[in-house]
Enzyme design. Sequence first.
Site, PDB file in Angstrom:
ATOM      1  CG  HIS A 156     103.034 -38.138  58.071  1.00 57.24           C
ATOM      2  ND1 HIS A 156     104.092 -38.707  58.964  1.00 57.24           N
ATOM      3  CD2 HIS A 156     102.053 -38.646  57.716  1.00 57.24           C
ATOM      4  CE1 HIS A 156     103.397 -40.051  59.116  1.00 57.24           C
ATOM      5  NE2 HIS A 156     102.469 -40.164  58.271  1.00 57.24           N
ATOM      6  CB  CYS A 164     106.431 -40.738  62.617  1.00 59.83           C
ATOM      7  SG  CYS A 164     106.616 -40.335  60.657  1.00 59.83           S
ATOM      8  CB  CYS A 171     108.417 -36.893  59.572  1.00 62.45           C
ATOM      9  SG  CYS A 171     106.805 -37.016  58.897  1.00 62.45           S
ATOM     10  CD  GLU A 190     106.110 -33.908  61.017  1.00 61.16           C
ATOM     11  OE1 GLU A 190     105.853 -33.891  62.158  1.00 61.16           O
ATOM     12  OE2 GLU A 190     105.125 -34.283  60.420  1.00 61.16           O
TER      13      GLU A 190
END
Length: 165
Positions: free
Chosen positions: A57, A87, A90, A59
């Site tokens: 992701h 999410c 993260c 992040e």
Amino acid sequence: MTWTEDDSIWMRRAIALAHDGEALPGKNPIGCVIVRDGAVIGEGCNEVGLRHDATAHAEIVSMRRAGANLACEELRGAVLYTTLQPCGMCTMASIWAKIGRIVYGAGREDVHPMYFEDRHLDTVDFIRDAFRQDLSLAGGLMVRECAALYVGPDADVPKEEQVNR
């Protein structure tokens, strides 16, 4: 919430990274910038398809780059700017990395539900349960610009075309 000019500058950078991700195969339009002491220490977009890695992701990619740039795993005093509410994975990584502040643009209510876990887990719950009094979370910065990167909350998206389902 009162935003600073620096907050807007860094979110614009995250939006630009999201647009870059949207244009490249294997990447997706989620952008993230991690800043400490006024300088970028890590940045990226969602690279899940590019890396064939469910954890890539924006992040996480940004935290990995920040850690490599600083040669350490702790990002104390850093601010993470991301175009979409992080999410659970993260958020937990931010907690473990000891990030000091998370700022996001679009939240759960601003985009289609397909972008988030079905169980309605919220990043605020993770932070509260981690007992991190030194980590703050603020959402809604440049929300219109960020939400425009994603499918709208009321869009009729066929189940087979939905991400995260």
